[in-house]
Design a protein around this motif. Structure first.
Motif, PDB file in Angstrom:
ATOM      1  N   ASP A 253       0.803  -1.222   0.000  1.00 22.26           N
ATOM      2  CA  ASP A 253       0.000   0.000   0.000  1.00 22.26           C
ATOM      3  C   ASP A 253       0.837   1.274   0.000  1.00 22.26           C
ATOM      4  OD1 ASP A 253      -2.369  -1.363  -0.092  1.00 22.26           O
ATOM      5  OD2 ASP A 253      -2.751  -1.276   2.063  1.00 22.26           O
ATOM      6  N   ARG A 254       2.118   1.163   0.256  1.00 22.79           N
ATOM      7  CA  ARG A 254       2.975   2.351   0.197  1.00 22.79           C
ATOM      8  C   ARG A 254       3.238   2.795  -1.241  1.00 22.79           C
ATOM      9  NH1 ARG A 254       8.360   1.516   3.126  1.00 22.79           N
ATOM     10  NH2 ARG A 254       8.444   3.806   2.937  1.00 22.79           N
ATOM     11  N   LEU A 255       2.863   1.968  -2.210  1.00 23.89           N
ATOM     12  CA  LEU A 255       3.180   2.252  -3.615  1.00 23.89           C
ATOM     13  C   LEU A 255       1.971   2.688  -4.432  1.00 23.89           C
ATOM     14  CD1 LEU A 255       5.691  -0.675  -4.130  1.00 23.89           C
ATOM     15  CD2 LEU A 255       6.223   1.776  -4.190  1.00 23.89           C
ATOM     16  N   TRP A 256       0.855   2.986  -3.772  1.00 28.24           N
ATOM     17  CA  TRP A 256      -0.284   3.580  -4.482  1.00 28.24           C
ATOM     18  C   TRP A 256      -0.992   4.554  -3.549  1.00 28.24           C
ATOM     19  CZ3 TRP A 256      -5.458   3.556  -3.288  1.00 28.24           C
ATOM     20  CH2 TRP A 256      -5.865   2.676  -2.268  1.00 28.24           C
ATOM     21  N   PRO A 257      -1.619   5.580  -4.011  1.00 27.70           N
ATOM     22  CA  PRO A 257      -1.754   5.969  -5.417  1.00 27.70           C
ATOM     23  C   PRO A 257      -0.508   6.605  -6.023  1.00 27.70           C
ATOM     24  CG  PRO A 257      -2.797   7.594  -4.007  1.00 27.70           C
ATOM     25  CD  PRO A 257      -2.367   6.470  -3.105  1.00 27.70           C
ATOM     26  N   ARG A 258       0.477   6.895  -5.171  1.00 27.88           N
ATOM     27  CA  ARG A 258       1.732   7.467  -5.636  1.00 27.88           C
ATOM     28  C   ARG A 258       2.870   6.770  -4.914  1.00 27.88           C
ATOM     29  NH1 ARG A 258      -2.170  11.502  -5.560  1.00 27.88           N
ATOM     30  NH2 ARG A 258      -2.117  11.519  -3.286  1.00 27.88           N
ATOM     31  N   PRO A 259       4.075   6.693  -5.540  1.00 25.38           N
ATOM     32  CA  PRO A 259       4.457   7.344  -6.804  1.00 25.38           C
ATOM     33  C   PRO A 259       3.987   6.553  -8.018  1.00 25.38           C
ATOM     34  CG  PRO A 259       6.308   6.100  -5.940  1.00 25.38           C
ATOM     35  CD  PRO A 259       5.209   5.974  -4.922  1.00 25.38           C
ATOM     36  N   PRO A 320       8.456  11.930  -7.048  1.00 21.94           N
ATOM     37  CA  PRO A 320       9.136  11.212  -8.131  1.00 21.94           C
ATOM     38  C   PRO A 320       9.463   9.767  -7.770  1.00 21.94           C
ATOM     39  CG  PRO A 320      10.665  12.653  -7.005  1.00 21.94           C
ATOM     40  CD  PRO A 320       9.306  12.976  -6.449  1.00 21.94           C
ATOM     41  N   SER A 321       9.559   8.937  -8.803  1.00 16.68           N
ATOM     42  CA  SER A 321       9.927   7.538  -8.604  1.00 16.68           C
ATOM     43  C   SER A 321      11.298   7.413  -7.964  1.00 16.68           C
ATOM     44  CB  SER A 321       9.915   6.806  -9.950  1.00 16.68           C
ATOM     45  OG  SER A 321       8.636   6.847 -10.531  1.00 16.68           O
ATOM     46  N   ASN A 322      12.195   8.277  -8.366  1.00 16.66           N
ATOM     47  CA  ASN A 322      13.537   8.318  -7.793  1.00 16.66           C
ATOM     48  C   ASN A 322      13.599   9.448  -6.774  1.00 16.66           C
ATOM     49  OD1 ASN A 322      16.251   8.340  -7.249  1.00 16.66           O
ATOM     50  ND2 ASN A 322      16.921   8.937  -9.300  1.00 16.66           N
ATOM     51  N   PRO A 323      13.613   9.185  -5.476  1.00 12.59           N
ATOM     52  CA  PRO A 323      13.960   7.907  -4.838  1.00 12.59           C
ATOM     53  C   PRO A 323      12.781   7.168  -4.199  1.00 12.59           C
ATOM     54  CG  PRO A 323      14.280   9.661  -3.263  1.00 12.59           C
ATOM     55  CD  PRO A 323      13.697  10.304  -4.510  1.00 12.59           C
TER      56      PRO A 323
END
Length: 476
Positions: A253-259, A320-323
């Motif tokens: 769940d840390r990866l939606w809705p972002r980044p 941003p995806s990075n990091p």
């Protein structure tokens, strides 16, 4: 069955429903909102919103003629002219009306000139409590109560009855009790159907369970079914608004809705399980999310790029995806050669090697239109994949809102297959179709569709009270 009578019944307590309800109450109509959520802060997509009011990534304060052209270009002429004109004309009026209701906005530059405050885009994962969408809904609900209207929670609309003259009835379940809400008009605003797997399977993806629900999981197509049961037409059902996410978002769940990883995807390439490109990355992230969702296996796609992209577009603003992606636990394959990367990704080495070689050659020769599928360059710059390390990012498609839905005119009146309004039946927000989608999967904006809630309430007031509620009068 209990019977409850009103001037207007609104189905759905998101932004479109509460805008419609408040405007109707403001104009002297007796209003009730039916909301299936039971909590004080019932979940809906508006609670999760990023909060930007825009029209096709353009400031809503631009001249209507310019905005209408933006919509027409974005959707390749797919949008209904009357609906597009309503959005282009009244987008700025909606924002001003919300300000009068006590809603606060921030100007974050470019097309983010009207962003709900406080902003929600503060980091990876989901962050909504006390943020813009949450504050907006609580403010509008309080305003509605002051005007004598009500939100009835725990009430799921199931049926629509237009058989009686001058009456539209909504049949709803309230726990184990059935209630019939009768009114002179109903406004359907329940947010579309992104969370209904069978509707998504029939219209968007062969394997909907392999899409990440990048939404509140509450919009299950009830209004759509109700409208169709009384003869409403639907349009554009095959397209959705969403983004490309790390495949790990399916379980993390840390990866939606972002980044979301769109900025990486439009710079690099997206390949299938065979190591081949299957869509034009230059069309943008929304287009790519739809393309991934349509694959036989939507969890088979991988994004390929190099270190220049990772440290360039990968560091773009807005979480941003990075990091953030690796920090939140997202898988990121790294390799010193394309052959090594292919092995890590589990795709055929010769195929990925050839795909990358052809792509690099086309980019460096300025001939990406010759690729199959083509790669347009006018919207997003393609970057060659040359600088080590090379990266492979396993993908999933995140579905936020459906673009298609109930056909309406510029006042939100629901139309039948012959294009004739169904008396007393209106729709607003993401439950409607005819603005977004089409062959270009054109995205215009989710929040801005609340304009139809504003206009539907004003049209209903005209029909019930016989008074002029033109925008000039209504804005007062």
């Amino acid at each position: 069955m209990t019977i409850s009578r009103h001037d207007v019944v609104v189905v759905g307590g998101g932004i479109a429903g509460l805008v419609a309800a408040n405007r109707a109450a403001q104009l002297g109509l007796r209003v009730v909102v039916l909301e299936k959520g039971t909590d004080d802060r019932y979940l809906c997509n508006t609670r999760y919103t990023g909060g930007t009011f825009h029209i096709g990534y353009t400031d809503v304060a631009k001249p209507p003629a310019e905005l209408l052209k933006v919509i027409d270009t974005a959707t390749a002429g797919f949008a209904r002219n009357d609906v597009a004109s309503a959005i282009a004309t009244d987008g700025i009026r909606l924002v001003r009306w919300l300000r009068e209701e006590g809603i606060k906005f921030l100007n974050l530059g470019k097309y983010h000139t009207f962003v709900l405050a406080p902003p929600s885009r503060t980091g990876p994962g989901l962050d909504w409590e006390g943020r813009g969408g949450d504050v907006l809904l609580r403010t509008l609900e309080a305003n509605l109560k002051k005007r004598g209207g009500a939100i009835v929670r725990g009430t799921r609309a199931r049926g629509l009855d237009v058989s009686l003259p001058d009456i539209v009835a909504v049949e709803a379940d309230q726990g184990d009790r059935a209630t019939r809400f009768e009114a002179k008009a109903v406004i359907l605003a329940d947010g579309g159907f992104p969370a209904d797997l069978e509707l998504v399977r029939a219209n968007i993806s062969p394997v909907p369970e392999k899409l990440q629900q990048r939404n509140a999981k509450t919009s299950s197509g009830d209004a759509l079914r109700m409208a169709q049961s009384v003869g409403a037409a639907v349009v554009g059902m095959e397209c959705f608004y969403g983004h490309l996410l790390s495949r790990d978002a399916m379980t993390n769940d840390r990866l939606w809705p972002r980044p979301y990883v769109d900025a990486l995807a439009v710079a690099g390439i997206v390949v299938d399980a065979g190591g081949n490109r299957f869509a034009d990355e230059g069309e943008g992230g929304v287009h790519l999310a739809n393309a991934v969702a349509r694959l036989t296996d939507p969890l088979s796609a991988t994004l390929v790029f190099d270190d220049a992209v990772w440290n360039g577009p990968g560091t773009s603003p807005l979480i941003p995806s990075n990091p953030h992606l690796p920090n939140a636990g997202g898988t990121l394959h790294r390799a010193q050669s394309i052959a090594e990367l292919a092995a890590l990704m589990g795709v055929p080495v010769p195929a990925l090697t050839e795909t990358v070689a052809r792509y690099n050659q086309a980019v460096e020769a300025g001939a990406t239109e010759s690729l199959s599928p083509r790669r347009r360059t006018d919207k997003h710059q393609p970057w060659p994949i040359r600088k080590t390390p090379f990266y492979g990012l396993p993908l999933c498609a995140g579905i936020t809102n459906t673009m298609g839905g109930i056909v309406v005119d510029g006042h939100g009146a629901v139309l039948n297959e012959a294009g004739v309004p169904i008396s007393g039946v209106f729709a607003a927000g993401a439950a409607t179709g005819g603005l977004e989608g089409g062959p270009e999967i054109g995205y215009v904006g989710g929040l801005i569709k609340a304009v139809l809630g504003l206009r539907a309430a004003e049209r209903i007031a005209v029909e019930q009270q016989g008074r002029d509620r033109s925008p000039a009068v209504a804005a007062q």
